[in-house]
Design an enzyme around this catalytic site. Structure first.
Site, PDB file in Angstrom:
ATOM      1  N   ASP A  88       5.054   7.241  -5.795  1.00  0.00           N
ATOM      2  CA  ASP A  88       4.540   7.097  -7.151  1.00  0.00           C
ATOM      3  C   ASP A  88       3.249   6.282  -7.101  1.00  0.00           C
ATOM      4  O   ASP A  88       3.194   5.223  -6.462  1.00  0.00           O
ATOM      5  CB  ASP A  88       5.576   6.410  -8.048  1.00  0.00           C
ATOM      6  N   HIS A 238       6.493   3.348  -3.392  1.00  0.00           N
ATOM      7  CA  HIS A 238       5.260   3.135  -4.146  1.00  0.00           C
ATOM      8  C   HIS A 238       4.086   2.943  -3.189  1.00  0.00           C
ATOM      9  O   HIS A 238       4.173   2.144  -2.252  1.00  0.00           O
ATOM     10  CB  HIS A 238       5.407   1.925  -5.080  1.00  0.00           C
TER      11      HIS A 238
END
Length: 271
Positions: A88, A238
């Site tokens: 992400d 992430h």
């Protein structure tokens, strides 16, 4: 008009929500360890997981079958030792190129779920993702709580604005994979995404890696990512995480030594 301060606030809000999800995971594990039933979230709009046993697929707060009717996933092919890597990307924090270098070294495909800020601030990195064969997915333009959006027009605008920016930047059409910001969703959202031709993609393995001011140690990362890996895992990491960038080469090697291979989201079952 794009507003960097508002975008930063939205990303921070998402991180707080993600922490709440991970607290749910922790509480579920404690309950299981004590022999009690897994913690059940008060509502089904925060994606959450409980891990019943090491090396086994976790239990989500919606089953794979429940999600499948909306073209949504949290697990891949559980009959194979395969991992689907996803990242992400709320904004560029200086580590994505290193992550891309590592993926290239391992010939490991990944999906990067991006928001408007990422494309605006680092278009060359997004173009590199495309050039190296990775999937770029829709994480919405502004990173809002999509479960609070009930009408199709507003829901579609968040996805369409991001898709238009991506096409303008890369000259290509954005993939039809969508990840709800903060893991917040509703059944109506699943229907809305499906109506637009998107597959909603949650995850079956993640850890608290997003806080750039309080990064986990390598040992803490491995303690979550190694024993919990499982067949058909959709892994969420992430790209803003320094720890992820530093351990990724070794992490992928360890998973390969465990017999795992890496596959793109386009190889999800029944797609």
């Amino acid at each position: 008009m794009f507003h960097p301060i508002r975008q930063a606030v939205a990303v921070l809000t998402g991180c707080v929500a993600f922490l709440a999800i991970m607290i749910f995971v922790r509480d579920s594990q404690l309950a299981l360890a004590a022999g009690a039933p897994a913690v059940v979230p008060a509502s089904a709009d925060n994606w959450g997981l409980s891990f019943p046993a090491e090396g086994e697929a976790p239990v989500g707060n919606a089953t794979a079958a429940d999600l499948e009717q909306y073209g949504a996933y949290y697990l891949g092919d559980t009959s194979k030792k395969v991992i689907y890597l996803t990242f992400d990307c709320g904004y560029e924090n200086g580590y994505t190129n290193q992550i891309l270098d590592t993926l290239q070294k391992h010939q490991a495909p990944a999906a990067f779920f991006v928001v408007g800020h990422m494309i605006e601030s680092a278009p060359e990195i997004v173009r590199r993702m495309v050039e190296e064969g990775h999937i770029v997915g829709n994480h919405t333009y502004h990173h809002p709580d999509m479960s609070a959006i009930s009408d199709q027009v507003s829901f579609q605008k968040e996805l369409d604005d991001l898709a238009a920016l991506y096409q303008e930047t890369t000259g290509q059409e954005l993939s039809r994979f969508y990840r709800p910001p903060q893991g917040k969703y509703s059944v109506e959202n699943l229907k809305q995404a499906q109506a637009l031709g998107y597959h909603t993609v949650f995850w079956s393995l993640a850890y608290v890696d997003w806080n750039v001011d309080d990064q986990p140690t390598e040992e803490e990362a491995y303690s979550k990512l190694l024993p919990r890996i499982h067949d058909g895992a959709i892994v969420l990491l992430h790209s803003t995480s320094q720890t992820n960038a530093e351990i990724l080469d070794d992490l992928l090697t360890k998973w390969e030594d465990m017999g795992y291979t890496f596959a793109p989201l386009t190889e999800l079952p029944n797609l």
